[in-house]
Design a protein around this motif. Structure first.
Motif, PDB file in Angstrom:
ATOM      1  N   ASP A  85       0.629  -1.205  -0.090  1.00  0.00           N
ATOM      2  CA  ASP A  85       0.034   0.026   0.002  1.00  0.00           C
ATOM      3  C   ASP A  85       0.958   1.254   0.051  1.00  0.00           C
ATOM      4  N   ARG A  86       2.211   1.205   0.319  1.00  0.00           N
ATOM      5  CA  ARG A  86       2.749   2.421   0.498  1.00  0.00           C
ATOM      6  C   ARG A  86       4.006   2.438  -0.769  1.00  0.00           C
ATOM      7  N   GLY A  87       3.562   1.491  -1.637  1.00  0.00           N
ATOM      8  CA  GLY A  87       4.125   1.474  -3.018  1.00  0.00           C
ATOM      9  C   GLY A  87       5.505   0.918  -2.879  1.00  0.00           C
ATOM     10  N   ASP A  88       5.845   0.161  -1.968  1.00  0.00           N
ATOM     11  CA  ASP A  88       7.176  -0.854  -1.736  1.00  0.00           C
ATOM     12  C   ASP A  88       6.920  -2.027  -2.094  1.00  0.00           C
ATOM     13  N   VAL A  89       7.888  -3.060  -2.401  1.00  0.00           N
ATOM     14  CA  VAL A  89       7.944  -4.373  -2.661  1.00  0.00           C
ATOM     15  C   VAL A  89       7.865  -5.335  -1.657  1.00  0.00           C
ATOM     16  N   ALA A  90       7.160  -6.128  -1.303  1.00  0.00           N
ATOM     17  CA  ALA A  90       7.115  -7.169  -0.121  1.00  0.00           C
ATOM     18  C   ALA A  90       7.843  -8.179  -0.818  1.00  0.00           C
ATOM     19  N   THR A  91       9.057  -8.714   0.092  1.00  0.00           N
ATOM     20  CA  THR A  91       9.915  -9.951  -0.327  1.00  0.00           C
ATOM     21  C   THR A  91       9.948 -10.734   0.852  1.00  0.00           C
ATOM     22  N   ALA A  92      10.274 -11.822   0.490  1.00  0.00           N
ATOM     23  CA  ALA A  92      10.519 -13.223   1.540  1.00  0.00           C
ATOM     24  C   ALA A  92      11.392 -12.307   2.604  1.00  0.00           C
ATOM     25  N   ARG A  93      12.492 -11.608   2.186  1.00  0.00           N
ATOM     26  CA  ARG A  93      13.582 -11.410   3.098  1.00  0.00           C
ATOM     27  C   ARG A  93      12.730 -10.258   3.971  1.00  0.00           C
ATOM     28  N   GLY A  94      12.017  -9.454   3.704  1.00  0.00           N
ATOM     29  CA  GLY A  94      11.239  -8.294   4.329  1.00  0.00           C
ATOM     30  C   GLY A  94      10.205  -9.111   5.340  1.00  0.00           C
ATOM     31  N   ILE A  95       9.539 -10.103   4.869  1.00  0.00           N
ATOM     32  CA  ILE A  95       8.616 -10.805   5.648  1.00  0.00           C
ATOM     33  C   ILE A  95       9.640 -11.628   6.721  1.00  0.00           C
ATOM     34  N   ALA A  96      10.576 -12.292   6.448  1.00  0.00           N
ATOM     35  CA  ALA A  96      11.466 -12.996   7.662  1.00  0.00           C
ATOM     36  C   ALA A  96      11.775 -12.090   8.512  1.00  0.00           C
ATOM     37  N   GLU A  97      12.017 -10.857   8.290  1.00  0.00           N
ATOM     38  CA  GLU A  97      12.861  -9.722   9.362  1.00  0.00           C
ATOM     39  C   GLU A  97      11.442  -9.440  10.107  1.00  0.00           C
ATOM     40  N   HIS A  98      10.326  -8.887   9.582  1.00  0.00           N
ATOM     41  CA  HIS A  98       9.307  -8.561   9.978  1.00  0.00           C
ATOM     42  C   HIS A  98       8.636  -9.578  11.136  1.00  0.00           C
ATOM     43  N   LEU A  99       8.871 -10.861  10.666  1.00  0.00           N
ATOM     44  CA  LEU A  99       8.312 -12.012  11.668  1.00  0.00           C
ATOM     45  C   LEU A  99       9.546 -12.417  12.512  1.00  0.00           C
ATOM     46  N   GLY A 100      10.534 -12.232  12.269  1.00  0.00           N
ATOM     47  CA  GLY A 100      11.850 -12.719  13.251  1.00  0.00           C
ATOM     48  C   GLY A 100      11.989 -14.309  12.869  1.00  0.00           C
ATOM     49  N   ILE A 101      11.744 -14.740  11.673  1.00  0.00           N
ATOM     50  CA  ILE A 101      11.760 -15.960  11.625  1.00  0.00           C
ATOM     51  C   ILE A 101      12.889 -16.584  10.391  1.00  0.00           C
ATOM     52  N   SER A 102      13.358 -17.470  10.413  1.00  0.00           N
ATOM     53  CA  SER A 102      14.389 -18.126   9.428  1.00  0.00           C
ATOM     54  C   SER A 102      13.820 -18.037   8.071  1.00  0.00           C
ATOM     55  N   SER A 103      14.716 -18.057   7.086  1.00  0.00           N
ATOM     56  CA  SER A 103      14.252 -17.834   5.612  1.00  0.00           C
ATOM     57  C   SER A 103      13.761 -19.231   5.376  1.00  0.00           C
ATOM     58  N   ALA A 104      14.086 -20.480   5.728  1.00  0.00           N
ATOM     59  CA  ALA A 104      13.518 -21.661   5.526  1.00  0.00           C
ATOM     60  C   ALA A 104      11.866 -21.398   6.352  1.00  0.00           C
ATOM     61  N   ALA A 105      11.793 -21.030   7.196  1.00  0.00           N
ATOM     62  CA  ALA A 105      10.199 -20.962   7.890  1.00  0.00           C
ATOM     63  C   ALA A 105       9.524 -20.102   6.952  1.00  0.00           C
ATOM     64  N   THR A 106      10.198 -18.839   6.309  1.00  0.00           N
ATOM     65  CA  THR A 106       9.728 -17.949   5.525  1.00  0.00           C
ATOM     66  C   THR A 106       9.186 -18.694   4.538  1.00  0.00           C
ATOM     67  N   THR A 107      10.090 -19.528   3.810  1.00  0.00           N
ATOM     68  CA  THR A 107       9.972 -20.170   2.412  1.00  0.00           C
ATOM     69  C   THR A 107       8.663 -21.170   2.805  1.00  0.00           C
ATOM     70  N   LYS A 108       8.348 -21.703   3.898  1.00  0.00           N
ATOM     71  CA  LYS A 108       7.392 -22.666   4.107  1.00  0.00           C
ATOM     72  C   LYS A 108       6.188 -21.752   4.352  1.00  0.00           C
ATOM     73  N   LEU A 109       6.116 -20.772   4.989  1.00  0.00           N
ATOM     74  CA  LEU A 109       4.855 -19.866   5.322  1.00  0.00           C
ATOM     75  C   LEU A 109       4.264 -19.381   3.828  1.00  0.00           C
ATOM     76  N   LEU A 110       5.368 -18.953   3.145  1.00  0.00           N
ATOM     77  CA  LEU A 110       4.928 -18.393   1.718  1.00  0.00           C
ATOM     78  C   LEU A 110       4.302 -19.358   0.808  1.00  0.00           C
ATOM     79  N   ASP A 111       4.930 -20.704   0.931  1.00  0.00           N
ATOM     80  CA  ASP A 111       4.356 -21.780   0.189  1.00  0.00           C
ATOM     81  C   ASP A 111       3.064 -22.078   0.577  1.00  0.00           C
TER      82      ASP A 111
END
Length: 187
Positions: A85-111
């Motif tokens: 909504d603010r015009g930025d791009v949401a990425t897996a890395r940004g989500i991982a940092e926001h949630l404080g989870i690993s990249s592997a956990a983020t991949t599972k979440l996004l899947d």
């Protein structure tokens, strides 16, 4: 459950944070210098906090149930909505940092979110090594109809307070939050 059973259950729940009931001998909290009316008034504040927590839990459960998602899933979707909504791009890395989870956990979440038709992965507009995460229009509408609408109601309640009242609430909740720092973790 009958109305009478609800009333009895509510009365018993209220008693569980009244020091005159749960700490009658004053082992943890000495209220001997307080009037009963003042103690009862403090208990009403704690009642209101209990009611708020219960309402928050009901909303959270209803949203998760309605959308068939867990807490981190819901937090990820809110993050994606805000970022895009603010015009930025949401990425897996940004989500991982926001949630404080690993990249592997983020991949599972996004899947999981992708299988549920909540998000799509698209090409990142500026970085070929990364994907852009976008929320589907159906999920955005569902989130706005549930959590978004409730947030708007809460904002209006807070906005109706005077600045001085908001300062009292902020100070009170800040102090209340600090009561959870420590002792139980060292026990």
């Amino acid at each position: 459950m009958t109305d009478a059973e609800h009333r009895i259950r509510a009365e018993n729940a209220e008693r569980m944070h009244d020091p005159r009931v749960v700490d009658i001998r004053g082992r943890m909290l000495d209220v001997s210098d307080m009037e009963d009316a003042d103690i009862a008034h403090v208990v009403r504040v704690l009642d209101a906090l209990r009611d708020w927590r219960a309402a928050e839990e009901r909303l959270s459960e209803a949203s998760r149930s309605f959308m068939k998602l867990g807490d981190n899933d819901m937090r990820a979707l809110r993050y994606i909505i805000v970022v895009t909504d603010r015009g930025d791009v949401a990425t897996a890395r940004g989500i991982a940092e926001h949630l404080g989870i690993s990249s592997a956990a983020t991949t599972k979440l996004l899947d999981r979110l992708e299988r549920g038709d909540h998000i799509r992965r698209t090409a990142h507009p500026h970085d070929r090594r990364s994907s852009s995460i976008v929320i589907t229009s159906e999920t955005r509408a569902a989130a706005q109809a549930t959590v978004g609408r409730e947030h708007a109601r809460r904002f209006r309640v807070a906005a109706a307070l005077t600045a001085a009242e908001r300062d009292v609430v902020i100070r009170f909740l800040g102090e209340l939050s600090r009561t959870t720092e420590g002792d139980w973790a060292r026990a």
